[in-house]
Design a protein around this motif. Structure first.
Motif, mmCIF file in Angstrom:
data_model
loop_
_atom_site.group_PDB
_atom_site.id
_atom_site.type_symbol
_atom_site.label_atom_id
_atom_site.label_comp_id
_atom_site.label_asym_id
_atom_site.label_seq_id
_atom_site.Cartn_x
_atom_site.Cartn_y
_atom_site.Cartn_z
ATOM 1 N N ARG A 52 0.850 -1.223 -0.039
ATOM 2 C CA ARG A 52 -0.222 -0.100 0.064
ATOM 3 C C ARG A 52 0.812 1.827 -0.028
ATOM 4 N NH1 ARG A 52 -3.814 -0.760 4.719
ATOM 5 N NH2 ARG A 52 -2.715 -3.022 5.536
ATOM 6 N N PRO A 111 -11.063 -0.270 0.743
ATOM 7 C CA PRO A 111 -10.452 -0.500 1.345
ATOM 8 C C PRO A 111 -9.237 0.065 2.510
ATOM 9 C CG PRO A 111 -12.049 -1.848 1.982
ATOM 10 C CD PRO A 111 -11.732 -2.039 0.049
ATOM 11 N N GLU A 115 -8.373 2.686 4.420
ATOM 12 C CA GLU A 115 -7.468 2.833 6.237
ATOM 13 C C GLU A 115 -6.032 3.599 6.408
ATOM 14 O OE1 GLU A 115 -7.307 -0.939 6.895
ATOM 15 O OE2 GLU A 115 -9.226 -0.917 7.840
ATOM 16 N N ARG A 116 -4.789 3.203 5.233
ATOM 17 C CA ARG A 116 -3.863 3.711 4.850
ATOM 18 C C ARG A 116 -3.805 5.399 4.719
ATOM 19 N NH1 ARG A 116 0.831 1.269 4.631
ATOM 20 N NH2 ARG A 116 0.075 -0.371 5.820
ATOM 21 N N LEU A 119 -4.839 6.520 8.489
ATOM 22 C CA LEU A 119 -3.962 6.602 9.210
ATOM 23 C C LEU A 119 -2.360 7.574 9.174
ATOM 24 C CD1 LEU A 119 -2.385 4.893 11.693
ATOM 25 C CD2 LEU A 119 -1.095 3.648 10.151
ATOM 26 N N ARG B 52 -8.179 -8.657 11.727
ATOM 27 C CA ARG B 52 -8.247 -7.838 12.605
ATOM 28 C C ARG B 52 -10.269 -7.526 13.105
ATOM 29 N NH1 ARG B 52 -5.958 -3.466 8.756
ATOM 30 N NH2 ARG B 52 -5.566 -4.670 7.417
ATOM 31 N N PRO B 111 0.119 -1.324 14.595
ATOM 32 C CA PRO B 111 -0.585 0.007 13.347
ATOM 33 C C PRO B 111 -1.924 -0.454 12.912
ATOM 34 C CG PRO B 111 1.373 0.559 13.392
ATOM 35 C CD PRO B 111 1.457 -0.844 14.527
ATOM 36 N N GLN B 114 -4.490 0.133 14.583
ATOM 37 C CA GLN B 114 -5.346 1.653 14.813
ATOM 38 C C GLN B 114 -5.588 1.871 13.052
ATOM 39 O OE1 GLN B 114 -1.539 3.971 15.945
ATOM 40 N NE2 GLN B 114 -1.039 2.502 16.843
ATOM 41 N N GLU B 115 -5.562 1.801 11.838
ATOM 42 C CA GLU B 115 -6.143 1.436 10.746
ATOM 43 C C GLU B 115 -7.227 1.654 11.116
ATOM 44 O OE1 GLU B 115 -3.363 -0.249 7.965
ATOM 45 O OE2 GLU B 115 -1.907 1.794 7.333
ATOM 46 N N ARG B 116 -7.623 0.377 11.146
ATOM 47 C CA ARG B 116 -9.044 -0.558 11.540
ATOM 48 C C ARG B 116 -10.304 0.349 11.803
ATOM 49 N NH1 ARG B 116 -11.130 -4.941 9.826
ATOM 50 N NH2 ARG B 116 -8.851 -4.234 7.795
ATOM 51 N N LEU B 118 -9.577 3.794 12.597
ATOM 52 C CA LEU B 118 -9.754 5.274 12.066
ATOM 53 C C LEU B 118 -11.174 4.903 11.169
ATOM 54 C CD1 LEU B 118 -6.571 5.963 11.143
ATOM 55 C CD2 LEU B 118 -8.329 6.737 13.298
ATOM 56 N N LEU B 119 -11.004 3.788 9.557
ATOM 57 C CA LEU B 119 -12.059 3.170 9.156
ATOM 58 C C LEU B 119 -13.168 3.154 9.958
ATOM 59 C CD1 LEU B 119 -12.396 3.409 6.130
ATOM 60 C CD2 LEU B 119 -12.027 0.266 6.843
#
Lengths: 184, 184
Positions: A52, A111, A115-116, A119, B52, B111, B114-116, B118-119
Motif C-alpha cells: 500500500r 478499503p 485505511e492507510r 492513518l 483484525r 498500526p 489503528q487503521e481499522r 480509523l476506518l
DNA sequence: GTCTATAGTACGATAGAC
DNA sequence: GTCTATCGTACTATAGAC
C-alpha cells in the motif's frame, strides 16, 4: 545491464500507479510492479514497508509541510492550525490534480488503501496536537483543534479532486473555512 | 461433545482478546484463536472477514447507536451531531471500561489495528454526513459537522480509557464539549 | 473442508559507489 | 577498505478460491 540505475523508488511508484489503473489494485502483484520497474520483489520491500505504501507521500515531508507553516506562537489554536493548512496548498497545485485524481480513484475503490490514508491523516493530527500542546495548549483543546484542521484539509482535498471541479485548492479551502465559520 | 455450542463469534472474540494480551497480536495466529474457541480456522473467517475484525464492534449496531439519537430535524447540524453523541454513552458504561482498556492497549500497540479503528470512525462520519445532507444541509457543512462530532467522540473515548481516569463517559464528554465551545 | 496464491519476514550473499 | 543498494531463497500466515 546496470544493476544500479537510481531512482528505484520513483520508478516503482510510477509503475505501480499505471498497473493499478489498468489491472486494479488487487489484480496487481508486487512482483509485477517490481518487474515493470526493472527490479526484484525484494527491492520493492526495501523501499516500501508494504504494498500500500507505494501510493503515499513520505510521511515526514507531508507533515513538515503543515508544521512549518504553523505560526511560532498563537493564543488561538484553531487559528494556528488553519495557518498551517495554508502551507499545504503548495503540495496541491494544478499540475498535480490529474495525478491526484488517478490516485484517489484507486484508493476510493479499496478499503485497505482508505485505511492507510486515514492513518496518515491521523498521524498528522497527532503531530499537530503535540506541537500545540508544546505551546502550552491543554491536551484536549489541542486535540480538538488539530482534528478540526485535518477535517478542513480532508474536506478541501476531497472537493478538489472531485470530477468536474475546477477551482484551485486555496479557493476551495477558503470556501470550506467559510462554511466552518458559519457552522460555529 | 457437542459440535454446535453456539456463540462461536463471542467465544472467538474472548479467546482472541486473551491470546492477544498474553502473546501479542502478531504473536497470535488465527489458528490458535480458532483452537482456543473450539472451532476451525475456516470458521473464524466465516464470522470475521479478517483477523483484525475480531476486535471490533459490529459496524451496523455501532453506527445505529449514533444515528438513532440524532434529532428528527434541526437547523444547527453541530447541535444535531452532538445530540447523537449522547446516545453513544450507552455503549460505554463503567462495567465495560476494563474490557475497553484491554482492547485499547492492544490496538495502540499495532498500526494495522489503528487503521481499522480509523476506518470504522470514518464510516461513521460518512453515515452522519449522509444523514445530515438528507435533511437539506449542504454537503460541505454536513461533512464538517460530522467530522467535528467524531472528533469529540474520539477525544472523549481516548480520555475515558486513559490509565487512572475515573470520571464517567458522559462527564468527560461534557468537558470535551466545553473545551470545544471555548475554542470557537 | 481443502487447496493455493500472495504478502511480508528473516537471513544471507553480491556488487557498485566512494 | 566502508557503505549502501541490490538480489536469492526459504519460510509463515492470511485470506480467498474451489
Amino acid at each position: 545491464m546496470a544493476r544500479w540505475q537510481g531512482g528505484a523508488a520513483e520508478r516503482l511508484k510510477e509503475a505501480a500507479l499505471g498497473l493499478f489503473q489498468t489491472q486494479g489494485y488487487d489484480g496487481t502483484t508486487v512482483a509485477e510492479i517490481a518487474a515493470a520497474a526493472g527490479v526484484t520483489e525484494r527491492t520493492f520491500f526495501r523501499h516500501f514497508t508494504d504494498k500500500r505504501e507505494v501510493l503515499f507521500f513520505d510521511q515526514q515531508s507531508f507533515e513538515g509541510t503543515f508544521l512549518n507553516a504553523l505560526p511560532a506562537s498563537s493564543a488561538d489554536p484553531i487559528a494556528a492550525v488553519i495557518a498551517g493548512l495554508g502551507g499545504a496548498a503548495a503540495l496541491f497545485g494544478e499540475e498535480r490534480r490529474g495525478w491526484s485524481r488517478a490516485r484517489q480513484a484507486i484508493i476510493a475503490a479499496n478499503p485497505g488503501l482508505q485505511e492507510r490514508e486515514l492513518l496518515k491523516l491521523s498521524l498528522l493530527a497527532v503531530s499537530l496536537t503535540r506541537e500545540l500542546a508544546g505551546r502550552g495548549i491543554d491536551p484536549i483543546s489541542a486535540a480538538l483543534a488539530a482534528e478540526t484542521g485535518v477535517a478542513v484539509f480532508r474536506t478541501t482535498f476531497t472537493t478538489w479532486v472531485a470530477e468536474g471541479e475546477t477551482r484551485s485548492f486555496p479557493e476551495i479551502q477558503d470556501e470550506v473555512l467559510e462554511r466552518l465559520r458559519a457552522l460555529l
